[in-house]
Design a protein around this motif. Sequence first.
Motif, mmCIF file in Angstrom:
data_model
loop_
_atom_site.group_PDB
_atom_site.id
_atom_site.type_symbol
_atom_site.label_atom_id
_atom_site.label_comp_id
_atom_site.label_asym_id
_atom_site.label_seq_id
_atom_site.Cartn_x
_atom_site.Cartn_y
_atom_site.Cartn_z
ATOM 1 N N ALA A 199 86.245 61.389 -5.787
ATOM 2 C CA ALA A 199 85.233 61.897 -4.854
ATOM 3 C C ALA A 199 85.675 63.215 -4.230
ATOM 4 C CB ALA A 199 84.967 60.854 -3.770
ATOM 5 N N LYS A 200 84.752 64.161 -4.145
ATOM 6 C CA LYS A 200 84.966 65.442 -3.478
ATOM 7 C C LYS A 200 84.163 65.447 -2.178
ATOM 8 C CE LYS A 200 87.420 67.084 -6.884
ATOM 9 N NZ LYS A 200 88.872 67.306 -6.739
ATOM 10 N N TYR A 201 84.843 65.714 -1.094
ATOM 11 C CA TYR A 201 84.175 65.676 0.205
ATOM 12 C C TYR A 201 83.345 66.942 0.418
ATOM 13 C CZ TYR A 201 86.793 61.512 1.545
ATOM 14 O OH TYR A 201 87.287 60.241 1.605
ATOM 15 N N PRO A 202 82.299 66.856 1.234
ATOM 16 C CA PRO A 202 81.477 68.051 1.516
ATOM 17 C C PRO A 202 82.316 69.168 2.131
ATOM 18 C CG PRO A 202 80.370 66.046 2.257
ATOM 19 C CD PRO A 202 81.745 65.641 1.861
ATOM 20 N N LYS A 203 81.909 70.416 1.875
ATOM 21 C CA LYS A 203 82.659 71.571 2.377
ATOM 22 C C LYS A 203 82.686 71.616 3.906
ATOM 23 C CE LYS A 203 81.669 74.450 -1.669
ATOM 24 N NZ LYS A 203 81.074 75.728 -2.163
ATOM 25 N N ALA A 204 81.657 71.063 4.549
ATOM 26 C CA ALA A 204 81.628 71.072 6.014
ATOM 27 C C ALA A 204 82.769 70.265 6.621
ATOM 28 C CB ALA A 204 80.287 70.521 6.503
ATOM 29 N N THR A 205 83.366 69.376 5.819
ATOM 30 C CA THR A 205 84.489 68.571 6.330
ATOM 31 C C THR A 205 85.706 69.443 6.595
ATOM 32 O OG1 THR A 205 83.640 66.787 4.927
ATOM 33 C CG2 THR A 205 85.797 66.444 5.922
ATOM 34 N N TYR A 206 85.827 70.582 5.913
ATOM 35 C CA TYR A 206 87.008 71.434 6.028
ATOM 36 C C TYR A 206 86.767 72.651 6.927
ATOM 37 C CZ TYR A 206 88.482 68.722 1.954
ATOM 38 O OH TYR A 206 88.820 67.706 1.104
ATOM 39 N N LYS A 207 85.618 72.701 7.591
ATOM 40 C CA LYS A 207 85.296 73.870 8.408
ATOM 41 C C LYS A 207 85.142 73.471 9.873
ATOM 42 C CE LYS A 207 82.856 76.365 4.720
ATOM 43 N NZ LYS A 207 81.566 76.982 4.314
ATOM 44 N N THR A 208 85.600 74.362 10.747
ATOM 45 C CA THR A 208 85.435 74.148 12.183
ATOM 46 C C THR A 208 84.037 74.578 12.604
ATOM 47 O OG1 THR A 208 87.785 74.564 12.545
ATOM 48 C CG2 THR A 208 86.344 74.689 14.460
ATOM 49 N N SER A 209 83.368 73.706 13.367
ATOM 50 C CA SER A 209 82.029 74.024 13.864
ATOM 51 C C SER A 209 81.826 73.306 15.191
ATOM 52 C CB SER A 209 80.956 73.586 12.857
ATOM 53 O OG SER A 209 81.048 72.193 12.613
ATOM 54 N N PRO A 210 80.971 73.837 16.060
ATOM 55 C CA PRO A 210 80.752 73.193 17.363
ATOM 56 C C PRO A 210 80.220 71.776 17.185
ATOM 57 C CG PRO A 210 79.835 75.407 17.331
ATOM 58 C CD PRO A 210 80.200 75.084 15.909
ATOM 59 N N PRO A 211 80.702 70.816 17.986
ATOM 60 C CA PRO A 211 80.197 69.436 17.884
ATOM 61 C C PRO A 211 78.707 69.374 18.190
ATOM 62 C CG PRO A 211 82.231 69.518 19.172
ATOM 63 C CD PRO A 211 81.804 70.937 18.961
ATOM 64 N N ILE A 212 77.990 68.590 17.411
ATOM 65 C CA ILE A 212 76.554 68.405 17.617
ATOM 66 C C ILE A 212 76.355 67.328 18.673
ATOM 67 C CG2 ILE A 212 74.384 67.773 16.509
ATOM 68 C CD1 ILE A 212 75.553 68.743 13.874
ATOM 69 N N ASP A 213 75.603 67.667 19.716
ATOM 70 C CA ASP A 213 75.402 66.734 20.825
ATOM 71 C C ASP A 213 74.654 65.489 20.353
ATOM 72 O OD1 ASP A 213 76.692 68.360 22.619
ATOM 73 O OD2 ASP A 213 74.854 69.401 23.232
ATOM 74 N N TYR A 214 75.003 64.368 20.955
ATOM 75 C CA TYR A 214 74.337 63.096 20.676
ATOM 76 C C TYR A 214 73.125 62.958 21.593
ATOM 77 C CZ TYR A 214 77.297 62.104 24.705
ATOM 78 O OH TYR A 214 77.927 62.168 25.921
ATOM 79 N N LEU A 215 72.207 62.096 21.181
ATOM 80 C CA LEU A 215 71.032 61.838 22.007
ATOM 81 C C LEU A 215 71.417 60.979 23.209
ATOM 82 C CD1 LEU A 215 68.402 61.038 19.226
ATOM 83 C CD2 LEU A 215 68.742 63.199 20.445
ATOM 84 N N PRO A 216 70.748 61.128 24.344
ATOM 85 C CA PRO A 216 71.088 60.308 25.527
ATOM 86 C C PRO A 216 70.983 58.825 25.210
ATOM 87 C CG PRO A 216 69.590 62.088 26.119
ATOM 88 C CD PRO A 216 69.659 62.079 24.624
ATOM 89 N N PHE A 217 72.001 58.090 25.619
ATOM 90 C CA PHE A 217 72.046 56.665 25.297
ATOM 91 C C PHE A 217 71.014 55.875 26.107
ATOM 92 C CE2 PHE A 217 73.809 52.350 25.564
ATOM 93 C CZ PHE A 217 74.075 52.096 24.230
ATOM 94 N N GLU A 218 70.782 56.271 27.348
ATOM 95 C CA GLU A 218 69.909 55.505 28.232
ATOM 96 C C GLU A 218 68.440 55.664 27.857
ATOM 97 O OE1 GLU A 218 72.166 57.604 29.166
ATOM 98 O OE2 GLU A 218 73.744 56.333 30.019
ATOM 99 N N SER A 219 68.088 56.830 27.367
ATOM 100 C CA SER A 219 66.667 57.096 27.086
ATOM 101 C C SER A 219 66.290 56.846 25.636
ATOM 102 C CB SER A 219 66.328 58.546 27.453
ATOM 103 O OG SER A 219 67.122 59.455 26.704
ATOM 104 N N THR A 220 67.215 56.386 24.811
ATOM 105 C CA THR A 220 66.924 56.098 23.409
ATOM 106 C C THR A 220 67.281 54.648 23.116
ATOM 107 O OG1 THR A 220 69.121 56.867 22.735
ATOM 108 C CG2 THR A 220 67.325 58.469 22.680
ATOM 109 N N THR A 221 66.817 54.159 22.005
ATOM 110 C CA THR A 221 67.135 52.802 21.594
ATOM 111 C C THR A 221 67.251 52.771 20.082
ATOM 112 O OG1 THR A 221 66.444 50.488 21.735
ATOM 113 C CG2 THR A 221 64.722 52.123 21.376
ATOM 114 N N ALA A 222 67.777 51.642 19.582
ATOM 115 C CA ALA A 222 67.953 51.482 18.143
ATOM 116 C C ALA A 222 66.813 50.657 17.569
ATOM 117 C CB ALA A 222 69.295 50.819 17.849
ATOM 118 N N THR A 223 66.627 50.777 16.271
ATOM 119 C CA THR A 223 65.613 50.002 15.559
ATOM 120 C C THR A 223 66.258 48.757 14.984
ATOM 121 O OG1 THR A 223 64.418 52.033 15.001
ATOM 122 C CG2 THR A 223 63.914 50.054 13.716
#
Length: 757
Positions: A199-223
């Motif tokens: 397996a070859k990992y995606p190129k984004a795995t080897y690059k530094t990038s700003p962390p992508i913010d998560y959605l608010p836990f209190e205002s969201t829910t799971a299916t």
Amino acid sequence: MDSAEFPPFQEKLSSSLVQVTRTAGQLSSEDLNFHRTSSADFTESLDEQSDRILALTSAVLKAATAGSDIANPKLANEEGLEDNWRGVVDVIDSLLEKADACLDEFTGVIKKLSPSREEQPPIKRESKFPTIYDYGPSKIPKPQLQFDHKPDNSDMAPFHPLLRTKPNSTVPLKQALKKKQIDGKFTHPSPYETEIRAAKYPKATYKTSPPIDYLPFESTTATFVDTLDGVKEMLSELKAAKEIAIDLEHHDVHSYHGLVSLMQISTRNKDWVIDTLKPWREELQILNEVFTDPNILKVLHGATMDIIWLQRDLGLYVVGMFDTFHAASALGYQKRSLKFLLDKFVNFEADKRYQMADWRVRPLPSAMFDYARSDTHFLLYVYDNLRNELIAASEPNNSLIDYVLERSKNEALQRYERPVYDAEKGQGPGGWYDLLSRNSGMLSKEQFAVFKAVHKWRDEVAREVDEGWQCVFPKHMLFKISQFMPLDMGHLLRTLSPVTPLTKDRADSLLETIKEAKAAGAEGPEWRDMAPPPKYAPAMSMDVEDVDFPTAERYGTSQFWGTILDAQEKPAPLSYSLTASAEALRLSLPLPPMPSTVSEVRETLATAAPQKPSVAPNPVPAAAPSAKEEDEKKIFTVKELGGPRKRKVTPVETSDQGALAADGLDDTSNDSSSVEKERKKLRKEKKAKKAAKAEKADVTPFDYGAADSVLHAPSASAPGVKAPKKQFNPYAKALEAPSGVRNKKKEIAGKSVTFRK
């Protein structure tokens, strides 16, 4: 009860409580453990009274919590009282509050509630989540009885993968499932072994990038996904993702092998909680379209057992995995748990009480549902931060990203192997060897035989009813039975108190097993005769009772002693007469064998170093050395072994020794008088040289006779007396020491002293 009846009742109740308290205090001050060992009848009586008091306490607590919103603490044994002490305190507090309210109503401090308010039912709190520590009968119907393929615990054959199709494959499924020899036995390899390694990992795995913010836990829910159509709809959304987070919730108390009860999957925009206890659970293999796609990164935390459980229950495999546990290890974090990572990067504190919850409960309580989705909701954000730190901490020749990915691949290559019970040697997952090696104590032959037989009996019952071992009876009961070896039904039930329903229904069979094992063990092997297991095999189930850990690897050459251990002969096997402490001392210091007698020492020295040639009888006289060379070439003789203790040997200088040997006057000569004269002559010459050396240095010796007196020195204050020079006082240091404690006069018994004015 009216006001006239209350004072006598209060007095009677107070006296009873005082008597109980006094009796309890007296019992606690006695050495009960000592009395237990001194009398078997006292031990039996004490256990019976303890069980009786425990049953009465449980009945009182049940009556006190009836019709209230207070949970009834379960006291299965003495340890249960400590574990549920907080609950007992809550019950007592509730009773005291009710008593205060009743007294206030009785005395008229507050008015009694109106009938309309009294008839209102109490507000019920949300029931406490079920935990895996409930080792009694399962209150939840066994979901495995509804599976399309019910578990067969009696099957000892090698595990055959559940995989029916193989998406994203480079090697066809039929070819990938061919048996081959692994670790000395023929078994099925991992169907995705080739794909995981390549397996070859995606190129984004080897690059530094700003962390992508998560959605608010209190205002969201799971299916919540509990239908096959919901799984297919989720799959279509997962195929469009670049990274997904995966986690599992497992239950292994009321199932012999264990059950995957929930699966949580999260993308950057959505969370899912999948019910994996449905009869069609094996249809979840369609998720392999995403799980085995190397272009989609799968993020898990501590996936050692998750990989095994996915194969065993659902036929799922993971290609392209990133384990955040190995990332935390590579970065040298002090802690590597998911709770620590969530607190570090998200400032989210997970309630780990639910980690031990019974995840088979349906419908799922809201608190457990939120806990389950929190494990994956933030995991991709944690991955972003870890990836950036790994890249920043990497060096040109040391890529931490490659290290983590390689460790993750090795984890994904794990294969589930059905645990095989070895009743004779006790080896393998769930065997008695590891359990006994950690808690062996001192077992006789009979006790060891009973331990093995009862352990096998417990395993057979657990397989038959598809329950965990601890549901038959826990580990400490196993040791208790092997120690006491009960031979009648009453003693057996008292030993197992409290008895689980599974054991109580089969008590006759257990009693017969104990009797047969004790009779056969009289001539059987001892525990110390058992050989250790040849190889560690990891457990396939996260059992809260017995968790096997790998032992340390042994090196071929000692890192401390080097190759010195290879040259020595292996010691002969020790007899059982040698104590365990002596054997442990010998193993802790594996030094080469040492000679035991003086003669052996001399023989060793004689063979190790060749003898120096003796001095020629008539050497050529050498030139007279200077005084400095004489001092440097002085020789001295070491006293021989076994010689006289007060014998003195006069040192002889090298040049003079050669002269004596030339004249035939050395130590081996028979002319003792000539030798003595020559030695006197040499001593005089040495003394004269020493005096000449002192005169040359022009050092005047100290005249003690002309020195001023230290004890009777004249006073400096006397008239006409010149103050003497400051002289050395040898007693100065002694005078500076602190004074000692005064001797106390010894008192004589029966004698008095009269003091007069």
